[in-house]
Design an enzyme around this catalytic site. Structure first.
Site, short mmCIF file in Angstrom:
data_model
loop_
_atom_site.label_atom_id
_atom_site.label_comp_id
_atom_site.label_asym_id
_atom_site.label_seq_id
_atom_site.Cartn_x
_atom_site.Cartn_y
_atom_site.Cartn_z
N GLU A 154 25.23 -10.49 -19.74
CA GLU A 154 23.82 -10.75 -19.99
C GLU A 154 23.51 -11.06 -21.44
OE1 GLU A 154 20.80 -8.49 -18.15
OE2 GLU A 154 22.17 -7.61 -16.72
N ASN A 191 29.41 -13.24 -18.77
CA ASN A 191 28.82 -13.03 -17.45
C ASN A 191 27.32 -12.85 -17.60
OD1 ASN A 191 29.15 -12.38 -14.61
ND2 ASN A 191 28.70 -10.25 -15.14
N HIS A 227 22.36 -12.89 -8.23
CA HIS A 227 21.50 -11.96 -7.48
C HIS A 227 20.28 -12.78 -7.05
CE1 HIS A 227 23.80 -8.44 -8.64
NE2 HIS A 227 23.69 -8.74 -9.91
N GLU A 254 28.45 -11.44 -8.84
CA GLU A 254 27.71 -10.28 -8.33
C GLU A 254 26.83 -10.68 -7.15
OE1 GLU A 254 25.72 -8.04 -11.45
OE2 GLU A 254 27.38 -8.33 -12.85
N ASP A 256 24.55 -11.14 -4.20
CA ASP A 256 23.77 -10.51 -3.12
C ASP A 256 22.47 -11.30 -2.99
OD1 ASP A 256 22.36 -9.50 -5.37
OD2 ASP A 256 22.95 -7.43 -5.02
O1 9MR Z 1 25.17 -1.88 -9.26
C1 9MR Z 1 24.95 -1.23 -10.51
C2 9MR Z 1 24.11 0.01 -10.29
O2 9MR Z 1 24.85 0.97 -9.56
C3 9MR Z 1 23.71 0.59 -11.63
O3 9MR Z 1 22.81 1.67 -11.41
C4 9MR Z 1 23.03 -0.48 -12.46
C5 9MR Z 1 22.63 0.05 -13.81
O4 9MR Z 1 22.09 -0.93 -14.61
O5 9MR Z 1 23.93 -1.56 -12.65
C6 9MR Z 1 24.24 -2.18 -11.44
O6 9MR Z 1 25.05 -3.32 -11.66
C7 9MR Z 1 24.58 -4.29 -12.61
C8 9MR Z 1 25.80 -4.94 -13.17
O7 9MR Z 1 26.63 -3.98 -13.75
C9 9MR Z 1 25.42 -6.01 -14.21
N1 9MR Z 1 24.52 -6.96 -13.66
C10 9MR Z 1 23.34 -6.41 -13.04
C11 9MR Z 1 23.72 -5.37 -11.97
C12 9MR Z 1 22.46 -4.82 -11.36
O8 9MR Z 1 21.72 -4.10 -12.29
#
Ligand code: 9MR
Length: 319
Positions: A154, A191, A227, A254, A256
């Site tokens: 990010e 990413n 996402h 990622e 979904d």
């Molecule tokens: O899926 C992850 C979730 O379990 C965590 O609580 C969250 C915390 O920010 O992060 C989620 O995964 C993130 C990923 O690491 C980076 N891109 C965004 C995803 C969704 O927040």
């Protein structure tokens, strides 16, 4: 009498065979995707989900790579400066090794899920050295074992963070150089999210990787998180082609999609199939039961781990 019983039971089993569908044979999304020339269709895990047998059954039969959902984030793996906590990450790597799954490291530097000691640093030299030690510690431990590392997350548009605020954009090269030094074989990825159409952020990402790579190639690939909301796939193919125009690998990292519409899943997979530089897809979760967006039911398997229509459509696409 015996003959009659045998006939009755034969008739019953024939009737049953006609009425009840045979158990679904999962066809292995990863195998089908690999047969199309791609590297893997992966998924995520960590100790919380790797302990659920219905989850691991689907994971190991359908997917070919594993990304740690949270266990390699800075707050989990180096919660105190200089003191690494590898338990969760090691468990994931052990699971992957035992089940012949590749691993993507996630994520060495991210503005989120950072321990307070990192966020509090205001001195450039200190922050540089803390980034270098963190990356050496994490990437060094797993050197040679991972397909790739998501080095930055990010940051395509240089969002405000302790990293950009204290170091400007130099932290990007610092992070990639440290990752390359720690693991010379892993593919190094930047990413980001919202790279889902050929928008300003995609353009900024293309410019950024060209700038960082202008001397030595530090960045090997661009991850697009993907996402999506329902109906959000229309720009994905264009975005992937534009990201690939850098000459770097592209990965959907990622995936979904809210309510898991068949058309969107097929469009995303097709976009990756159509772009030779798109090497892999990672779904961000197996079942809706364990999704960070659980209420939006975005995954390929429902909360009972049954495959959805989108899963069937992907299999048909890939067969
Ligand atoms: O899926 C992850 C979730 O379990 C965590 O609580 C969250 C915390 O920010 O992060 C989620 O995964 C993130 C990923 O690491 C980076 N891109 C965004 C995803 C969704 O927040």
């Amino acid at each position: 009498m015996q003959v009659l019983l045998a006939l009755v039971s034969f008739a019953l089993s024939v009737a049953r065979a006609g009425a009840v569908p045979a158990p679904r044979q999962l066809s292995g999304l990863n195998d089908l995707f690999v047969a199309k020339g791609k590297l893997f269709w992966g998924n995520i895990g960590d100790s919380n989900t790797l302990s659920i047998s219905s989850n691991t059954e689907v994971l190991t039969s359908e997917f070919g790579a594993l990304t740690p959902e949270n266990s390699m984030k800075w707050e989990s793996i180096e919660p105190t400066q200089g003191s690494f906590s590898f338990t969760g990450a090691d468990a994931l790597v052990d699971f992957a090794n035992s089940n012949c799954l590749m691993v993507r490291g996630h994520t060495l530097v991210w503005h989120s899920q950072l321990p307070a000691y990192v966020s509090a640093i205001s001195d450039a030299a200190t922050l540089t050295s803390v980034i270098q030690s963190h990356i050496a510690g994490v990437a060094g431990r797993y050197a040679g074992q991972f397909y790739g590392h998501e080095v930055l997350n990010e940051d395509g548009t240089l969002r405000s963070s302790v990293f950009s605020n204290v170091l400007g954009d130099s932290f990007i090269a610092t992070a990639f150089e440290a990752a390359r030094a720690a693991d010379s074989t892993a593919k190094l990825y930047i990413n980001d999210f919202n790279l889902d159409s050929n928008n300003a952020k995609v353009q900024a990402m293309v410019a950024l990787v060209k700038k960082v790579n202008s001397g030595t190639q530090l960045i090997d690939g661009i991850g697009t998180q993907t996402h999506l909301s329902a109906g959000g796939s229309s720009g994905v193919a264009d975005a992937i082609t534009t990201l690939a125009s850098t000459g770097l690998e592209v990965a959907i990292t990622e995936l979904d999609i809210a309510s898991a519409p068949t058309a969107d899943y097929v469009a995303v997979a097709q976009a990756c199939l159509d772009e030779p530089r798109c090497v892999s897809i990672t779904s961000w979760g197996v079942s809706d039961a364990n999704s960070w967006r659980a209420s939006e039911t975005p995954l390929l398997f429902d909360s009972s781990f049954a495959p959805k229509d989108a899963y069937d459509a992907l299999v048909s696409l890939l067969l």
